[in-house]
Scaffold this motif. Structure first.
Motif, PDB file in Angstrom:
ATOM      1  N   ASP A  19      -7.932   7.087  -5.953  1.00  0.00           N
ATOM      2  CA  ASP A  19      -6.594   7.094  -5.367  1.00  0.00           C
ATOM      3  C   ASP A  19      -6.530   6.362  -4.030  1.00  0.00           C
ATOM      4  O   ASP A  19      -5.457   6.212  -3.445  1.00  0.00           O
ATOM      5  N   ALA A  20      -7.671   5.886  -3.507  1.00  0.00           N
ATOM      6  CA  ALA A  20      -7.710   5.295  -2.164  1.00  0.00           C
ATOM      7  C   ALA A  20      -7.497   3.780  -2.198  1.00  0.00           C
ATOM      8  O   ALA A  20      -7.833   3.109  -3.181  1.00  0.00           O
ATOM      9  N   TYR A  21      -6.961   3.272  -1.094  1.00  0.00           N
ATOM     10  CA  TYR A  21      -6.803   1.835  -0.881  1.00  0.00           C
ATOM     11  C   TYR A  21      -7.727   1.421   0.267  1.00  0.00           C
ATOM     12  O   TYR A  21      -8.075   2.238   1.125  1.00  0.00           O
ATOM     13  N   LEU A  22      -8.101   0.148   0.274  1.00  0.00           N
ATOM     14  CA  LEU A  22      -8.998  -0.387   1.296  1.00  0.00           C
ATOM     15  C   LEU A  22      -8.369  -1.604   1.953  1.00  0.00           C
ATOM     16  O   LEU A  22      -7.975  -2.544   1.265  1.00  0.00           O
ATOM     17  N   TRP A  23      -8.272  -1.557   3.272  1.00  0.00           N
ATOM     18  CA  TRP A  23      -7.935  -2.750   4.058  1.00  0.00           C
ATOM     19  C   TRP A  23      -9.214  -3.246   4.707  1.00  0.00           C
ATOM     20  O   TRP A  23      -9.877  -2.499   5.450  1.00  0.00           O
ATOM     21  N   LEU A  24      -9.567  -4.491   4.434  1.00  0.00           N
ATOM     22  CA  LEU A  24     -10.793  -5.089   4.951  1.00  0.00           C
ATOM     23  C   LEU A  24     -10.439  -6.284   5.818  1.00  0.00           C
ATOM     24  O   LEU A  24      -9.924  -7.294   5.319  1.00  0.00           O
ATOM     25  N   ALA A  25     -10.678  -6.170   7.121  1.00  0.00           N
ATOM     26  CA  ALA A  25     -10.355  -7.237   8.067  1.00  0.00           C
ATOM     27  C   ALA A  25     -11.631  -7.982   8.446  1.00  0.00           C
ATOM     28  O   ALA A  25     -12.599  -7.367   8.899  1.00  0.00           O
ATOM     29  N   GLY A  26     -11.630  -9.283   8.261  1.00  0.00           N
ATOM     30  CA  GLY A  26     -12.794 -10.085   8.619  1.00  0.00           C
ATOM     31  C   GLY A  26     -12.868 -11.332   7.760  1.00  0.00           C
ATOM     32  O   GLY A  26     -12.218 -11.433   6.719  1.00  0.00           O
ATOM     33  N   GLU A  27     -13.666 -12.264   8.222  1.00  0.00           N
ATOM     34  CA  GLU A  27     -13.945 -13.481   7.459  1.00  0.00           C
ATOM     35  C   GLU A  27     -15.447 -13.698   7.425  1.00  0.00           C
ATOM     36  O   GLU A  27     -16.191 -13.106   8.215  1.00  0.00           O
ATOM     37  N   GLY A  28     -15.900 -14.571   6.531  1.00  0.00           N
ATOM     38  CA  GLY A  28     -17.319 -14.858   6.458  1.00  0.00           C
ATOM     39  C   GLY A  28     -17.695 -15.460   5.124  1.00  0.00           C
ATOM     40  O   GLY A  28     -16.846 -15.635   4.233  1.00  0.00           O
ATOM     41  N   PRO A  29     -18.968 -15.759   4.949  1.00  0.00           N
ATOM     42  CA  PRO A  29     -19.407 -16.502   3.772  1.00  0.00           C
ATOM     43  C   PRO A  29     -19.276 -15.753   2.460  1.00  0.00           C
ATOM     44  O   PRO A  29     -19.319 -16.375   1.397  1.00  0.00           O
ATOM     45  N   LEU A  30     -19.097 -14.433   2.504  1.00  0.00           N
ATOM     46  CA  LEU A  30     -19.052 -13.658   1.261  1.00  0.00           C
ATOM     47  C   LEU A  30     -17.635 -13.355   0.784  1.00  0.00           C
ATOM     48  O   LEU A  30     -17.476 -12.606  -0.191  1.00  0.00           O
ATOM     49  N   ARG A  31     -16.621 -13.934   1.396  1.00  0.00           N
ATOM     50  CA  ARG A  31     -15.264 -13.528   1.011  1.00  0.00           C
ATOM     51  C   ARG A  31     -15.002 -13.739  -0.481  1.00  0.00           C
ATOM     52  O   ARG A  31     -14.540 -12.820  -1.169  1.00  0.00           O
ATOM     53  N   ALA A  32     -15.274 -14.932  -0.993  1.00  0.00           N
ATOM     54  CA  ALA A  32     -15.004 -15.198  -2.406  1.00  0.00           C
ATOM     55  C   ALA A  32     -15.827 -14.272  -3.299  1.00  0.00           C
ATOM     56  O   ALA A  32     -15.333 -13.756  -4.319  1.00  0.00           O
ATOM     57  N   THR A  46       0.852  -1.188   0.000  1.00  0.00           N
ATOM     58  CA  THR A  46       0.000   0.000   0.000  1.00  0.00           C
ATOM     59  C   THR A  46       0.886   1.236   0.000  1.00  0.00           C
ATOM     60  O   THR A  46       1.723   1.399   0.901  1.00  0.00           O
ATOM     61  N   PRO A  47       0.750   2.126  -0.967  1.00  0.00           N
ATOM     62  CA  PRO A  47       1.590   3.329  -1.013  1.00  0.00           C
ATOM     63  C   PRO A  47       1.452   4.176   0.246  1.00  0.00           C
ATOM     64  O   PRO A  47       0.352   4.334   0.794  1.00  0.00           O
ATOM     65  N   LEU A  48       2.559   4.724   0.692  1.00  0.00           N
ATOM     66  CA  LEU A  48       2.560   5.497   1.935  1.00  0.00           C
ATOM     67  C   LEU A  48       1.676   6.732   1.847  1.00  0.00           C
ATOM     68  O   LEU A  48       1.083   7.147   2.846  1.00  0.00           O
ATOM     69  N   GLN A  49       1.575   7.349   0.677  1.00  0.00           N
ATOM     70  CA  GLN A  49       0.836   8.594   0.543  1.00  0.00           C
ATOM     71  C   GLN A  49      -0.624   8.393   0.133  1.00  0.00           C
ATOM     72  O   GLN A  49      -1.391   9.363   0.095  1.00  0.00           O
ATOM     73  N   ALA A  50      -1.030   7.175  -0.154  1.00  0.00           N
ATOM     74  CA  ALA A  50      -2.401   6.939  -0.609  1.00  0.00           C
ATOM     75  C   ALA A  50      -3.385   7.042   0.551  1.00  0.00           C
ATOM     76  O   ALA A  50      -3.097   6.582   1.654  1.00  0.00           O
ATOM     77  N   PRO A  51      -4.561   7.639   0.345  1.00  0.00           N
ATOM     78  CA  PRO A  51      -5.597   7.590   1.384  1.00  0.00           C
ATOM     79  C   PRO A  51      -5.941   6.130   1.683  1.00  0.00           C
ATOM     80  O   PRO A  51      -6.204   5.350   0.763  1.00  0.00           O
ATOM     81  N   LEU A  52      -5.927   5.782   2.963  1.00  0.00           N
ATOM     82  CA  LEU A  52      -6.161   4.386   3.346  1.00  0.00           C
ATOM     83  C   LEU A  52      -7.440   4.275   4.161  1.00  0.00           C
ATOM     84  O   LEU A  52      -7.559   4.847   5.245  1.00  0.00           O
ATOM     85  N   ILE A  53      -8.383   3.525   3.623  1.00  0.00           N
ATOM     86  CA  ILE A  53      -9.656   3.234   4.288  1.00  0.00           C
ATOM     87  C   ILE A  53      -9.517   1.908   5.023  1.00  0.00           C
ATOM     88  O   ILE A  53      -8.976   0.943   4.489  1.00  0.00           O
ATOM     89  N   PHE A  54     -10.032   1.859   6.242  1.00  0.00           N
ATOM     90  CA  PHE A  54     -10.069   0.606   6.995  1.00  0.00           C
ATOM     91  C   PHE A  54     -11.520   0.253   7.273  1.00  0.00           C
ATOM     92  O   PHE A  54     -12.336   1.116   7.616  1.00  0.00           O
ATOM     93  N   ALA A  55     -11.863  -1.018   7.080  1.00  0.00           N
ATOM     94  CA  ALA A  55     -13.193  -1.526   7.413  1.00  0.00           C
ATOM     95  C   ALA A  55     -13.015  -2.873   8.099  1.00  0.00           C
ATOM     96  O   ALA A  55     -12.056  -3.597   7.840  1.00  0.00           O
ATOM     97  N   LEU A  56     -13.970  -3.212   8.955  1.00  0.00           N
ATOM     98  CA  LEU A  56     -13.800  -4.362   9.840  1.00  0.00           C
ATOM     99  C   LEU A  56     -15.148  -5.012  10.090  1.00  0.00           C
ATOM    100  O   LEU A  56     -16.135  -4.323  10.361  1.00  0.00           O
ATOM    101  N   GLY A  57     -15.203  -6.347  10.013  1.00  0.00           N
ATOM    102  CA  GLY A  57     -16.441  -7.034  10.363  1.00  0.00           C
ATOM    103  C   GLY A  57     -16.572  -8.360   9.643  1.00  0.00           C
ATOM    104  O   GLY A  57     -15.745  -8.733   8.805  1.00  0.00           O
ATOM    105  N   ARG A  58     -17.636  -9.074   9.983  1.00  0.00           N
ATOM    106  CA  ARG A  58     -17.913 -10.353   9.345  1.00  0.00           C
ATOM    107  C   ARG A  58     -18.317 -10.117   7.892  1.00  0.00           C
ATOM    108  O   ARG A  58     -19.085  -9.190   7.604  1.00  0.00           O
ATOM    109  N   LEU A  59     -17.811 -10.938   7.007  1.00  0.00           N
ATOM    110  CA  LEU A  59     -18.108 -10.777   5.586  1.00  0.00           C
ATOM    111  C   LEU A  59     -19.472 -11.403   5.305  1.00  0.00           C
ATOM    112  O   LEU A  59     -19.592 -12.533   4.845  1.00  0.00           O
ATOM    113  N   HIS A  60     -20.498 -10.616   5.597  1.00  0.00           N
ATOM    114  CA  HIS A  60     -21.891 -11.054   5.575  1.00  0.00           C
ATOM    115  C   HIS A  60     -22.699  -9.964   4.872  1.00  0.00           C
ATOM    116  O   HIS A  60     -22.342  -8.776   4.919  1.00  0.00           O
TER     117      HIS A  60
END
Length: 347
Positions: free
Chosen positions: A198-211, A167-181
């Protein structure tokens, strides 16, 4: 002298209610409460509780014909003689034996559940004022419906390495968290990302919708800017690395994740689901967008990432809102006072 309390949790390995149960149990133990825990066998949960000096009892909490749990819980209550039994959600409540004057039965609700599961309870806890309003609107006596909020950890950490996640150091970074539902609306967030190029997304979580979510990101051409991080126990470094937190949920009774972001000093953008919509004062402690509206969500995200003064004000006011009512100290004090009060009523 504190009352003896038994907490009964039959939840899943992961989930907001389950994580808050652990936080609350550990905090109550640290406060000196005389308590016992009964949970489903779960090696990770048992390890975390034991690390805090708590050894829980375990029962299967299977289906309606699970006699072992029913008899086991009755036996534990008879041996340990709690004055208050606090159950979490439907299944644990149904397995509790009738109080019959031996203890005060309390259930904690983090959603708008069918009250047919709670008929034997003496008191109900809602973790939002709206849930308490729902309880009384369903005919539950107001004097036996109580608002006790959640708290989250305020522990800060060093930022997670952006380089480690390409993830580029200068890119706006969005964080989201939760069950992938479906309720969590992460598909809406991925669609919104197409409008924030220009934004990147980090998504933390597992669940039935990951694929399905990975396929959607690929289809929309944003997969190179999305990092699926899987389930994470330690999220403080992720909050610390991000520029803003987004909660795109279609259905969110409370929004623990909003509290977590506030506690970590991040500005918050959220879909206007009931929980976040109640917590957030739009334009002051966060920005709200209509549910299921990728364009409006993207507009709110861009406002935060392009207006530093706005981002700072949202973060500052969010932290103030958290400290006003959702710190560990205040919530533990409220639970201790509640247990003292209902235990005396049961004597």
């Amino acid at each position: 002298m504190s009352p003896r309390v038994m907490q009964v949790m039959a939840g899943a390995p992961h989930g907001g209610a389950e994580l808050f149960f652990e936080r609350l149990a550990i905090a109550l133990a640290d406060s000196g409460l005389d308590q016992h825990l009964v949970i489903r066998p779960d090696a990770d949960r048992q390890r975390r509780l034991q690390a805090a000096g708590i050894t829980p009892h375990t029962l299967p909490f299977g289906g309606r014909l699970d006699v072992k749990t029913r008899l086991g819980l009755r036996r534990l209550i008879g041996q340990l003689k709690p004055q208050v039994v606090l159950s979490w959600m439907n299944r644990a409540t149904l397995f509790c034996p009738p109080p019959a004057g031996r203890f005060v039965q309390v259930a904690r609700l983090g959603g708008y559940y069918d009250l047919k599961y709670y008929k034997r309870c003496d008191h109900l806890i809602g973790n939002t004022e709206d849930i308490v309003d729902y309880l009384t609107g369903q005919g539950w006596p107001a004097e036996r419906a109580h608002h006790l909020p959640n708290f989250v950890s305020q522990r800060r950490a060093e930022p997670e390495s952006r380089k480690a996640h390409y993830t580029p150091l200068q890119a706006p970074l969005i964080f989201a968290l939760g069950r992938l539902h479906p309720n969590k609306g992460f598909d809406v967030l991925i669609r919104a990302l197409t409008r924030v190029p220009d934004a990147y997304l980090w998504l933390a979580g597992e669940g039935p919708l990951r694929a399905e979510l990975e396929a959607l990101a690929q289809e929309l051409g944003v997969k190179p800017r999305v990092r699926f991080l899987g389930w994470r126990e330690d999220v403080a470094p992720l909050f610390a690395a991000a520029d803003l937190f987004v909660c795109p949920s279609r259905h969110e009774p409370l929004g623990n994740v909003v509290l977590e972001a506030w506690a970590q000093g991040l500005p918050v953008v959220a879909a206007d689901a009931l929980g976040p919509g109640t917590l957030i004062e739009h334009g002051e402690s966060g920005l709200l967008a209509p549910i299921d509206d990728p364009e409006a969500l993207a507009k709110a995200i861009k406002a935060v990432t392009t207006q530093p003064a706005l981002a700072d004000r949202l973060a500052e006011n969010g932290l103030a809102a958290f400290e006003a009512g959702h710190t560990e100290e205040k919530v533990v004090r409220a639970y201790r006072a509640f247990f003292d009060r209902v235990a005396r009523q049961g004597d």
